[in-house]
Scaffold this motif. Structure first.
Motif, short mmCIF file in Angstrom:
data_model
loop_
_atom_site.label_atom_id
_atom_site.label_comp_id
_atom_site.label_asym_id
_atom_site.label_seq_id
_atom_site.Cartn_x
_atom_site.Cartn_y
_atom_site.Cartn_z
N PHE A 119 -52.94 -57.54 93.21
CA PHE A 119 -53.70 -58.40 93.71
C PHE A 119 -54.24 -59.27 92.44
N THR A 120 -54.16 -60.75 92.41
CA THR A 120 -54.67 -61.61 91.53
C THR A 120 -54.92 -62.83 92.08
N PRO A 121 -56.07 -63.62 91.71
CA PRO A 121 -56.03 -65.11 91.82
C PRO A 121 -55.18 -65.78 90.74
N TYR A 122 -54.71 -66.96 90.97
CA TYR A 122 -53.96 -67.56 89.74
C TYR A 122 -54.05 -69.13 89.78
N VAL A 123 -53.67 -69.89 88.79
CA VAL A 123 -53.70 -71.16 88.72
C VAL A 123 -52.36 -71.63 88.25
N PHE A 124 -51.87 -72.70 88.78
CA PHE A 124 -50.40 -73.10 88.20
C PHE A 124 -50.45 -74.73 87.94
N ALA A 125 -49.50 -75.14 87.04
CA ALA A 125 -49.20 -76.51 86.83
C ALA A 125 -47.82 -76.60 86.33
N SER A 158 -38.45 -97.45 94.09
CA SER A 158 -37.47 -96.47 94.02
C SER A 158 -37.84 -95.33 95.08
N LYS A 159 -36.71 -94.54 95.50
CA LYS A 159 -36.75 -93.64 96.33
C LYS A 159 -37.20 -92.25 95.57
N PHE A 160 -37.18 -92.56 94.42
CA PHE A 160 -37.21 -90.97 93.67
C PHE A 160 -38.76 -91.44 92.81
N ALA A 161 -39.41 -90.30 92.63
CA ALA A 161 -40.51 -90.40 91.72
C ALA A 161 -40.94 -88.84 90.93
N VAL A 162 -41.57 -89.22 89.86
CA VAL A 162 -41.89 -88.08 89.22
C VAL A 162 -43.29 -87.33 89.66
N SER A 163 -43.42 -85.99 90.06
CA SER A 163 -44.40 -85.47 90.54
C SER A 163 -45.02 -84.39 89.75
N VAL A 164 -46.22 -84.20 89.73
CA VAL A 164 -46.84 -83.26 88.62
C VAL A 164 -47.76 -82.38 89.73
N PRO A 165 -47.25 -81.31 89.84
CA PRO A 165 -47.89 -80.31 90.72
C PRO A 165 -48.89 -79.45 90.03
N TYR A 166 -50.14 -79.16 90.75
CA TYR A 166 -51.09 -78.14 89.95
C TYR A 166 -51.80 -77.66 91.32
N GLY A 167 -52.47 -76.55 91.26
CA GLY A 167 -53.38 -75.95 92.18
C GLY A 167 -53.79 -74.50 91.76
N ILE A 168 -54.29 -73.78 92.86
CA ILE A 168 -54.59 -72.33 92.87
C ILE A 168 -54.17 -71.70 93.78
N ASP A 183 -51.38 -70.53 98.56
CA ASP A 183 -51.84 -71.36 97.58
C ASP A 183 -52.23 -72.81 97.95
N ALA A 184 -53.07 -73.72 97.42
CA ALA A 184 -53.18 -75.14 97.71
C ALA A 184 -52.67 -75.94 96.51
N GLY A 185 -51.98 -76.54 96.62
CA GLY A 185 -51.19 -77.46 95.58
C GLY A 185 -51.36 -78.85 95.53
N TYR A 186 -51.65 -79.57 94.76
CA TYR A 186 -51.89 -81.00 94.79
C TYR A 186 -50.63 -81.54 93.85
N ARG A 187 -50.20 -82.77 94.05
CA ARG A 187 -48.96 -83.42 93.56
C ARG A 187 -49.52 -84.76 93.27
N TYR A 188 -49.76 -84.97 91.93
CA TYR A 188 -50.00 -86.14 91.23
C TYR A 188 -48.53 -87.10 91.17
N VAL A 189 -48.38 -88.15 91.88
CA VAL A 189 -46.97 -89.00 92.06
C VAL A 189 -47.12 -90.27 91.31
N LYS A 190 -46.06 -90.58 90.58
CA LYS A 190 -45.89 -91.75 90.07
C LYS A 190 -45.19 -92.83 90.85
N THR A 191 -46.03 -93.02 91.90
CA THR A 191 -45.76 -94.13 92.90
C THR A 191 -46.94 -94.39 93.67
N ASP A 192 -47.10 -95.77 94.18
CA ASP A 192 -48.14 -95.75 94.97
C ASP A 192 -47.57 -96.35 96.61
#
Length: 260
Positions: A119-125, A158-168, A183-192
């Motif tokens: 067992f372990t908690p973890y973070v990711f990006a 564009s239909k495509f965008a870069v995403s930056v996933p991160y979470g716990i 896990d719970a992961g957010y994605r910062y996306v280079k689009t509005d």
């Protein structure tokens, strides 16, 4: 953007072929988003998601995961507690196709298939690529909003965008070969434009009838058709998130990466 998708896909294939200490699994969960039609609730689930992944455990504390996730997000101004949003009266459903590669850091020693380190908690990006399709319903018919340029963009975004996933998250190896991850992961996306909303109302003189009806659904007849007024929330980027549970199978080939 297509090059990024290709690179991430080749990474999945290459890493799987050369597996040494691996987990492979499936993921199910909920999806949400933060943007112009939801700028208040960062944990609101509005859709679902499913995916597949492969994870390599380099040590007890460090692993890497490549994944493909499919999901959808939804929002409707009619459900907002804010009168200004309800008057705007927009809605959307966007379908998400994501390929990503992330690094994971475990807080405790984690050794799949070894009970005393199970067992372990973890973070990711990491980094990902997103293919997305915003849609909306009008007169019982679904429309691809991007192609209608509802804010009179010079060209479709564009239909495509870069995403930056991160979470716990947390990992638990509950049998000799099987493990579960939440896990719970957010994605910062280079689009509005995940929701097809970004800037201001455009001049309806440049629209066809269908374009205008998709772009300006304001309930106030004194406002509908006026342009230059703010349509989005003024923030430069949208984001989306996955809340998921995964089941994985562990196998060891070649050299074992830990000592019993």
């Amino acid at each position: 953007m297509r090059k990024l998708f290709t690179l991430l896909l080749l990474s999945i294939i290459a890493l799987t072929v050369h597996a040494q200490a691996w987990e492979a699994g499936v993921t199910l969960g909920g999806a949400g988003y933060m943007g112009d039609l939801n700028n208040r609730n960062p944990v609101q689930v509005s859709g679902g998601m499913a995916g597949v992944f492969a994870r390599k455990n380099f040590s007890e504390y460090l692993s890497a995961k490549v994944a493909y996730n499919y999901g959808f997000i939804h929002a409707d101004d009619a459900n907002s507690s804010n009168q200004i949003d309800r008057n705007r009266n927009l809605s959307f459903t966007t379908y998400l196709n994501e390929i990503s590669a992330v690094a994971e850091f475990n807080f405790f020693e984690y050794r799949p298939s070894v009970f005393r380190h199970a067992f372990t908690p973890y973070v990711f990006a990491g980094l990902g690529g997103l293919y997305y399709v915003p849609t909306a319903k009008l007169d019982d018919k679904w429309y691809d909003l991007r192609s209608f340029k509802t804010e009179n963009e010079a060209k479709p975004y564009s239909k495509f965008a870069v995403s930056v996933p991160y979470g716990i998250g947390i990992k638990y190896s509950f049998s000799n070969k099987l493990g579960i991850t939440a896990d719970a992961g957010y994605r910062y996306v280079k689009t509005d434009y995940l929701d097809d909303v970004s800037g201001n109302y455009a001049n309806p003189a440049n629209f066809t009838t269908t374009q205008f009806r998709l772009a300006d659904k304001r309930l106030d007849p004194n406002q509908r058709g006026t342009y230059g007024m703010q349509r989005g929330d003024g923030r430069p980027h949208d984001s989306y998130m996955f809340f998921s549970i995964s089941i994985s199978y562990t196998w060891i080939t070649d050299r074992c990466y830990f000592q019993y």
